[in-house]
Design a protein around this motif. Structure first.
Motif, short mmCIF file in Angstrom:
data_model
loop_
_atom_site.label_atom_id
_atom_site.label_comp_id
_atom_site.label_asym_id
_atom_site.label_seq_id
_atom_site.Cartn_x
_atom_site.Cartn_y
_atom_site.Cartn_z
N THR A 1 51.94 38.93 33.04
CA THR A 1 52.37 40.22 33.56
C THR A 1 53.83 40.09 33.94
O THR A 1 54.30 38.99 34.25
CB THR A 1 51.54 40.66 34.80
OG1 THR A 1 51.62 39.64 35.80
CG2 THR A 1 50.09 40.91 34.44
N TRP B 1 59.22 44.15 36.97
CA TRP B 1 58.58 45.25 36.26
C TRP B 1 59.50 46.41 35.90
O TRP B 1 59.19 47.20 35.02
CB TRP B 1 57.38 45.77 37.05
CG TRP B 1 57.73 46.27 38.42
CD1 TRP B 1 57.74 45.54 39.57
CD2 TRP B 1 58.15 47.58 38.78
NE1 TRP B 1 58.13 46.32 40.63
CE2 TRP B 1 58.39 47.59 40.16
CE3 TRP B 1 58.34 48.76 38.07
CZ2 TRP B 1 58.82 48.72 40.85
CZ3 TRP B 1 58.76 49.89 38.75
CH2 TRP B 1 59.00 49.86 40.13
N THR C 1 60.49 46.85 32.18
CA THR C 1 59.33 47.25 31.38
C THR C 1 59.08 48.74 31.52
O THR C 1 58.84 49.44 30.53
CB THR C 1 58.08 46.45 31.79
OG1 THR C 1 58.34 45.06 31.57
CG2 THR C 1 56.86 46.87 31.01
N GLY D 1 50.26 47.07 30.76
CA GLY D 1 50.60 45.67 30.95
C GLY D 1 51.10 45.33 32.34
O GLY D 1 51.18 44.15 32.70
N LEU D 2 51.42 46.34 33.12
CA LEU D 2 51.80 46.09 34.51
C LEU D 2 50.59 45.63 35.32
O LEU D 2 50.72 44.92 36.31
CB LEU D 2 52.41 47.35 35.14
CG LEU D 2 53.70 47.86 34.51
CD1 LEU D 2 54.10 49.19 35.14
CD2 LEU D 2 54.82 46.84 34.61
N GLN D 3 49.40 46.03 34.87
CA GLN D 3 48.16 45.71 35.57
C GLN D 3 47.32 44.65 34.86
O GLN D 3 46.72 43.81 35.50
CB GLN D 3 47.33 46.99 35.73
CG GLN D 3 46.03 46.80 36.47
CD GLN D 3 46.21 46.45 37.92
OE1 GLN D 3 47.15 46.90 38.56
NE2 GLN D 3 45.31 45.64 38.46
N TYR D 4 47.29 44.71 33.55
CA TYR D 4 46.40 43.84 32.78
C TYR D 4 47.18 42.75 32.07
O TYR D 4 48.08 43.03 31.29
CB TYR D 4 45.60 44.67 31.77
CG TYR D 4 44.77 45.74 32.43
CD1 TYR D 4 43.61 45.41 33.11
CD2 TYR D 4 45.18 47.06 32.41
CE1 TYR D 4 42.85 46.37 33.74
CE2 TYR D 4 44.43 48.04 33.05
CZ TYR D 4 43.28 47.69 33.70
OH TYR D 4 42.54 48.66 34.33
N GLU D 5 46.80 41.53 32.32
CA GLU D 5 47.52 40.37 31.79
C GLU D 5 47.55 40.37 30.27
O GLU D 5 46.54 40.58 29.62
CB GLU D 5 46.88 39.08 32.29
CG GLU D 5 47.15 38.83 33.75
CD GLU D 5 46.80 37.41 34.16
OE1 GLU D 5 46.54 36.58 33.28
OE2 GLU D 5 46.77 37.16 35.36
N GLY E 1 51.14 43.94 28.31
CA GLY E 1 52.56 44.31 28.28
C GLY E 1 53.38 43.37 27.42
O GLY E 1 54.25 43.80 26.66
N TYR F 1 59.49 38.74 31.16
CA TYR F 1 58.43 37.76 30.93
C TYR F 1 58.90 36.32 30.81
O TYR F 1 58.11 35.41 31.06
CB TYR F 1 57.65 38.12 29.66
CG TYR F 1 56.91 39.42 29.79
CD1 TYR F 1 55.69 39.48 30.43
CD2 TYR F 1 57.46 40.61 29.30
CE1 TYR F 1 55.01 40.69 30.57
CE2 TYR F 1 56.79 41.80 29.43
CZ TYR F 1 55.57 41.84 30.06
OH TYR F 1 54.90 43.03 30.21
#
Length: 119
Positions: free
Chosen positions: A4, A8, A11, A63-67, A70, A117
Motif C-alpha cells: 500500500t 498516498w 496516488t 489500493g489505498l485500502q487493499y494491499e 494500487g 511505493y
C-alpha cells in the motif's frame, strides 16, 4: 517496497488526473480527437479508453485500502502509457500532444509509483 502506498497523496493525484482524462474523453476536445486519429485508433473503440481510465482510477483508490491493488494498477497505468507512446512512435505522430500529454503522463505515473511505493 510496500503493498500500500507509504505516501498516498501522489496516488490520489494520479487517480484524479485519470478521472479527469476519462471525463473529458466522453466528449473529447480537438486535441484528443486529433491524437487518437493521428495514431490510427478506431473511433469505434474510443469508449474502451474511457473504461480503462475509470477502472484505473478505481484501482488506484482501492489500493489505498487493499494491499497490492494500487501498486498493480499503477504499474498497469505505466504500461498503458508505454503502449500509447509506442502507438505514437509507430504512427510517427510526434507533435506536442505526444511530448506533453503522452510522455508527460508516463513520467507522472512512473514518478507516482516510485514516490508512493518504492521510497
Amino acid at each position: 517496497m510496500t503493498a500500500t502506498p507509504d505516501f498516498w497523496i501522489p496516488t490520489v493525484a494520479l487517480a484524479v488526473l485519470l478521472l479527469g482524462d476519462a471525463l473529458i474523453s466522453i466528449r473529447p476536445p480537438g486535441f484528443i480527437r486529433d491524437c487518437l486519429d493521428g495514431v490510427g485508433f478506431p473511433r469505434d473503440w474510443w469508449w474502451a479508453l474511457i473504461v480503462v481510465k475509470l477502472l484505473a482510477t478505481a484501482g488506484l483508490l482501492a489500493g489505498l485500502q487493499y494491499e497490492g491493488v494500487g501498486l498493480t494498477t499503477n504499474a498497469a497505468v505505466i504500461a498503458y502509457f508505454c503502449c500509447a507512446a509506442y502507438a505514437h512512435l509507430r504512427a510517427n505522430f510526434l507533435g506536442v500532444v505526444f511530448w506533453v500529454n503522452c510522455l508527460g503522463m508516463l513520467a507522472v505515473s512512473t514518478a507516482v509509483l516510485v514516490v508512493s511505493y518504492l521510497l
